[in-house]
Every structure is written in C-alpha cells, then in structure tokens.
Design an enzyme around this catalytic site. Structure first.
Site, short mmCIF file in Angstrom:
data_model
loop_
_atom_site.label_atom_id
_atom_site.label_comp_id
_atom_site.label_asym_id
_atom_site.label_seq_id
_atom_site.Cartn_x
_atom_site.Cartn_y
_atom_site.Cartn_z
N ALA A 227 145.31 -26.04 54.02
CA ALA A 227 144.72 -25.07 53.09
C ALA A 227 144.98 -23.63 53.54
O ALA A 227 145.58 -23.39 54.59
CB ALA A 227 143.22 -25.34 52.97
N HIS A 228 144.49 -22.70 52.76
CA HIS A 228 144.77 -21.28 52.97
C HIS A 228 144.17 -20.73 54.26
O HIS A 228 143.15 -21.18 54.73
CB HIS A 228 144.31 -20.44 51.77
CG HIS A 228 142.89 -20.66 51.36
ND1 HIS A 228 142.39 -20.13 50.21
CD2 HIS A 228 141.89 -21.38 51.91
CE1 HIS A 228 141.12 -20.49 50.09
NE2 HIS A 228 140.80 -21.24 51.10
N ASN A 229 144.88 -19.73 54.80
CA ASN A 229 144.38 -18.91 55.91
C ASN A 229 144.40 -19.59 57.27
O ASN A 229 143.91 -19.01 58.24
CB ASN A 229 142.94 -18.41 55.64
CG ASN A 229 142.80 -17.64 54.35
OD1 ASN A 229 143.78 -17.14 53.82
ND2 ASN A 229 141.59 -17.55 53.83
#
Lengths: 301, 301, 301
Positions: A227-229
């Site tokens: 997922a993001h980040n």
C-alpha cells in the site's frame, strides 16, 4: 530450458576466478542441461552441497560427468570435478548464462507508452503493457499486461512480471458531508531502486502526500499488495500473497513469509522475519522472528 | 501530481460554503502543491488536525503560507488561514480538483466491447480491457487490462483499477458419475451500485442461480476475491487481499481489514469490523469487532 | 444466462439414462430459466434436495411447472416431475448445456502466440493473451489477458480465466559475492493435466530444476499463488487466495480452504482438508482436517 551445449573450456572460462581447481580429463567434456537429483544424466551439470559429510558418496553416485564441488572432495575416476567456493552459486550463474532465455531488449509494438515517459537503454517492454508518465531504468524487463501509472520511477535492471500494477492510487478516503467516502488525493510517487523484482499480478501503490519507496535488490513475489507510503529498504524479501498496509518502515534484509499481513504504521527492524501467515500488529525489533495471529516473538525451542 | 498554480481567490471560490472565515493577507497568495509534513514548503497547501491541543504551535511552525484550519486558532502573521469545518476534507477536495489527473472520458481504440454492451455517458475505458454484454453506468473509469464478463451491471461513477476481473464464473462444482467435478452453472449476474471502487487485480464473481450484489459507495482494495452470491451493502470497506467466500450477507458500513477471510453463508452485521488476518467463521453482530483465527469478539482493554 | 426455451421432450432426451421416471402431463411443457428459490417462476427448471424429509412439501410450494426430484416423492397435480438419481447434478448438466454461454473455439486476432507453441483442436484463446513456447491441449478455453510462459504443457479441456499467469519463473534466489540476491535458474516446466481450472489472476510458477505438476480435474480458484516444484495430484480443490509455497507434494482429493498457506516441502495426504486461513507448517496425514495458525488437527466435537 534453452538448448545449449557448453564445452568444459567454455564453462571454465565463464566461471573464471570462481574456479579453484579442476580434477579429471577435461578434453571432450561438455554439459547440455541442468536437472534435479532424480533426473541427472551424463551431460547434466551437477553439483554437491558443500560441507555435507556424505558428499564424496553422493558425488560418486551422480550420473553426471561434470560436477561442481567445494574443496575437500577427492577426484573420482571418469568425472570432471570443478572445485569452486560455492557450488550452488556457480551452478546458478552457469544456468542463467547458458540455459535461461531472456527477452531481447525492445519495446513490443502493442505496448502503450506515454510520450512523457523516460525509458532507459536496453529495456524490454512486453505486449499489452501500459506505461504512464514514468521513468524506466536501463535494462529493466517488463513483461506483458503490466500497468505502470504516472509518477513511477523504476531503477536499473528491475524485473516486472506479467500483470503487475505499479503506482496505482492508494486506498485512502475521506468522508463527505453525507458520510460517503471519497478518495483522499494520492499525489505521491512510487520510487523503486535497482535490481528489484516485482512478481506477477503484484500491486504496489504510489504515495498519498509522500512517496512509496522500495530499495535496491528487494525481491517481491506474486500477488502481493503493497500500500501507499511504505518505505521499504534494500535486500528485503517479500514472498507470495503478502499484504503490506500503508505507511510502514521496513528496514534492510527483512524477510516476510507468505500470506503475512503487516498492519500499517509499524516498523520492522533490520533483518527481522515475519512468519508465514503472521499478523504483525506491532513494531518488530531487528533480527527477531515473529509468528502467529497476532504475531509474537518466536521462542527458541 | 498534476502541475497547477491555484490563486487564493480561486481556492476560496472552489471551497465555497465550506469556508467559515479567512485570516491574513490574501492578495497575491497562491498554492502549487500538496505535501506530507516533512516536505511542506511555502507554496504547499498545508492543514492542521482539528482539536489538536498543540495546533497553534504546529501552525506557527508550518513553512506553508496557506493553511486549512478549524475554528479556534489565532491568526499568524504572514500566513493565510482558511477556517473550515473539516480541514482534511477540504484539503482532499482541493487536491482532487486541482492536483489529481483523471483520464478524459473516452474509449481507448484497443478496448474490446461487446456490441450488446451498454455504455453510459462520460465513461473512460482504458487499453486492452475486454467488456462483454455488460452495462456500464455514466462516469465510470475503467482502467487497462480489465475484464468484465457478460451479465455485469455497473452503476454510475465507479472506478475499476487495472487488471480487475468482474463477473467471472463462480467456483461451484458438482461431481459427475466418475466423481470428477464439473462446474455448476453460474448464470447469475453481478450488480454493482454507484460510486463503487474496485482495486487492481481484484476479482468479483457473478452469481450462480442468484446475483452477486455490491452496494453504493462500497470501496474494495487491490487483490481481493469476492465469490458468487454475496450480498454486500453500502459504504462497506474491503481492504487489500481479503477473501470473501460465497453467499454471505454483509451489511452497510462493515469494515473488513486486510487479508481477512470470510467463510461463506454468514452474516456480518451493520458496522461491524473484521480484524486484519481474521478468519470469520460465524455471524458477527452489528457494531462488534472480531479478530483472530478463528475470529472472536475483541475484548475491550 | 443465455436465452433458451427448452421443451420437455428435448430435456428428457438430453438427460437420457439419468431419468428414471416422469410424472405429469408433459405435452406443451417447457422451461426457460434457472433461478434460486426466491426467484423461481412457472418456467424455471426447479429441483428438490434429495432425502430432505420435507421435500414433498417443498415441491408442492414450488412455483415451477417442471421439477427435478429423486425417488420417493409423490406426483403433484399440474406439475411435471422428472425423477432422477441426482437432481442437482441433473440441473447442473441442463444448465451447462442450455443456459451457459461458452466461447466458440478460435484464437482472437489480438492474441500473441509463439511460432513454436502447439495449439490443439477446438481451443479458444481470448484477446490480449500472450502464449510462449507452450503446448495447449484440445478444447482448452483461455480467456483474455492471460500470460503463458515458455515450457507450459496444458492438458485437454482446461479452463484458464482472465489474467492468470502460468509458468512464470519461480521465486528462488542465490546470493552473489556482495550478498545481493540473484535468481536461481528456473528451467523446469509447468505440466497441467486435463480438465483443470485456473482462476482469474492466479499465478502458477514453473519448476526450478524439476517440474511443477498439477493433476487432472484439479480446480484452482482466483488469486492463488502456486510456487515452483509443487507436485499436485488429481481432483484437488484449491480455493480463493491460497498460497502454496514451493516443493510440496499434495495428494489427490485434497481440499484447501480459502486464504490458507502451505509452507513448502511438506506433504498433504490423500483427501485431507486444510481449513480457511490455516497455516500448514507440517505434513498432514491422509483424511485429516487441520485448522488454525499454526494448523493443528481439528478435534471432533
């Protein structure tokens, strides 16, 4: 397996400094295949596990004429023994050089690449892949049906398998005045280092306000969701079907076993191991192995 | 992130009634990016979390000239403060409007769409997607390499990411006289509401004899498998790598955390939460949180 | 569901020896749909579960004119009862023959097939699929956006759903002199038997030095990852989101429930069951059911 007949002289020349000594009659010797122990034949390049106390016996039983061995074995009549520091590593190098087919660099005419994309030298991009405003480092191999969205930066020599999706918008939402979710803007990038592998149908999202980052030499297997980040270090191994939720920090040399779940907003310390199917909900200190649901430190037995 | 320079006047006009008050010298002010806290610069649109007791301090430390805040902060010399009800929501709306690139409506020439498909207004369908006898509501965005089988009905404004597979035949079998399985006919439909998101490489099967149904505003992340005959409500959140077996009833506002498994033929009550990696084998009452393998009600600590 | 109107005479002729007896007035009777219990109408082909003590009552309540039943029910005025050995199996056969649309054999012009591939009779290959030097048995149906790498041998009548990736290089690595991983050569094949189903976006890797093997009639659902060197028997069921790590031996008739993880280098005995979300780390004896994380033998209650 690619058809190839490799003369011993060629083999020794390829292995170079790896070779410490050669026993046996090398003239006329050749190999033409790799095989598992049940299928070794005369022309297989065989190998014997180092430091195995039974290795002299195993070696004598091998049907192969040419065998990679470590130091300390004795010559065997009728066989060529190539003494190397690391027989399995040497076998792997020979296999990759002579028996593994690699796509020739080139962009398949059906691939769709944004005019603003930057594509390095010697890149292969396969059929039906769609590349946005991204940067693809030299020597990358991108298979078919791959989607790379805008804002992805791929380092050199990465290997992206079929169906992978890189840089999609992350799964972050706000609620509107009616209580319905709408997507929080996902305007970060996805920055992938050199020599990274991304497995088939794996998805790695770009960052929301920051970037998703993956370090050099990290290897990710099929059907993972990242997922993001996330900030993922170098030489990390992420095996099949792993879910890495957003905004974790994952240090170098971490090993995540199949189907594990990483919670999001946690820290996996250098060289730690997350067990198969483990549900990691807390920081894991460097070097430790955590298993179970929820994951806990594995006790030594 | 799309390049954009947004003048303060334009920003205030866009936010409209959301804006309660503006402090500071607005003439000449503008923003041109969004960023996380580590990367905020003078022209970032920044925001401060509401009700944070330290928010006056955080605000004064921000490098940004323009900041979204909630009521109760004091003006800061040299900054424009936009007082809104919900700073993060306001930021998200601004980001989506000015910094997120959306594909223009249109059907890519390589997409293959059945002559009997119905495609609404302002739909985007990306390269190498294959659409059967399906109905695609107005404003849907369907990315590349998506497969939508016959009998799928997509509502308005849905967002289907790359590689998703909608309406495939479900995994139901009978045994023939020799004891070998053959597929039980999967002749139901897949009916998806408005404003639904389906993540990359996610698969949602059509019904067997009834329909698979997914309600409005439900958001599904990457690499989920949703089997036949599920009746899923509105505003449900299904995060990454979730497996939903067949014939469940999942009420509105349920939250299913990553890599959870839902057994099939169970009921998840309104607003319940299934924890990360949880294995839900029984009905879960409304509002409860269940975790673990097998899942049990989480006790308050 | 395909539109069809099937006269009773046609139905009885199709079912042939399956039919033991027919009650009621057959002239003029027909069916034109299948439906679940809530949607049965006069022209649905309905069925009643065998040996259900209430089945006479259920039968009388059915709105359908034509019902498949087992022996022992009594005639019902105004209905045609078709007495068969196995009503659900008979329904499934009728459904597949009359109401399920199957693609016509043929290779879509956009599919890319290596000149050295061997493709059997009556094969369907959908749009945007990419097939290497592989062998595709007669009667296979390969949907869209499928990737089949070199060295895959598919038996007859297999069904490969959209986005599946068959024969990719397995996830095996050696370390080079600098401690960075590089791929161990993956030169084995992937050999799949007859009548095997592979779900959407599922990935099955080819062998490293040996082959990955999957037996006849085995059914694999969506989003599974099956790693290199597995030897999987016949009539095995692998449900959604399962991760099978490398080099296992999985005997015939094993059932692996959703989201389970199989460790690698273990043996699953004939007919055993691995529970939903189970993490199988040890050999499982034939016929046993193991559940949990780590998986243990399920005790009878």
């Amino acid at each position: 397996m690619k058809n190839a007949k490799v003369k011993l002289s060629e083999l020794l020349s390829f292995l170079g400094d790896e070779v410490m000594r050669v026993y046996g009659e090398t003239s006329g010797a050749y190999i033409d295949n790799l095989a598992d122990v049940a299928h070794v034949n005369e022309t297989t390049l065989d190998w014997v596990k180092p430091k195995n106390p039974d290795r002299q016996q195993i070696l004598e039983n091998s049907k192969a004429n040419v065998v990679l061995v470590d130091e300390g074995v004795l010559p065997v009549a009728g066989k060529v023994l190539i003494v190397v520091k690391n027989p399995k590593r040497a076998l792997a190098k020979v296999g990759n050089a002579f028996f593994v087919e690699r796509p020739q660099p080139g962009i398949h005419p059906t691939a769709i690449i944004d005019a603003q994309a930057e594509v390095g030298e010697d890149v292969y991009i396969g059929p039906f892949s769609v590349i946005g405003k991204a940067s693809i480092g030299a020597g990358c191999v991108i298979d078919s049906n791959v989607r790379i969205y805008d804002g992805v930066i791929l380092g050199k020599g990465c290997d992206i398998k079929a169906g992978a999706v890189l840089g999609g918008a992350g799964f972050g939402f706000e609620k509107d005045e009616d209580g319905n979710r709408f997507r929080f803007p996902q305007v970060g990038r996805l920055i992938i280092g050199d020599d990274v592998e991304v497995g088939a149908n794996t998805c790695i999202d770009r960052g929301a306000l920051s970037d998703t980052v993956i370090g050099d030499h990290t290897k990710i297997n099929n059907l993972c969701h990242i997922a993001h980040n996330n900030k993922i270090g170098s030489n990390v191994v992420i095996t099949g079907c792993v879910n890495v939720s957003g905004s974790n920090v994952i240090d170098d040399n971490v090993w995540i076993a199949p189907n594990a779940s990483i919670r999001g907003f946690i820290h996996l310390g250098e060289g730690c191991t997350v067990g198969m199917g483990a549900v990691a909900t807390k920081d894991i200190p460097a070097g430790e192995t955590w298993v179970g649901n929820p994951a806990k430190k594995m006790e030594k037995k």
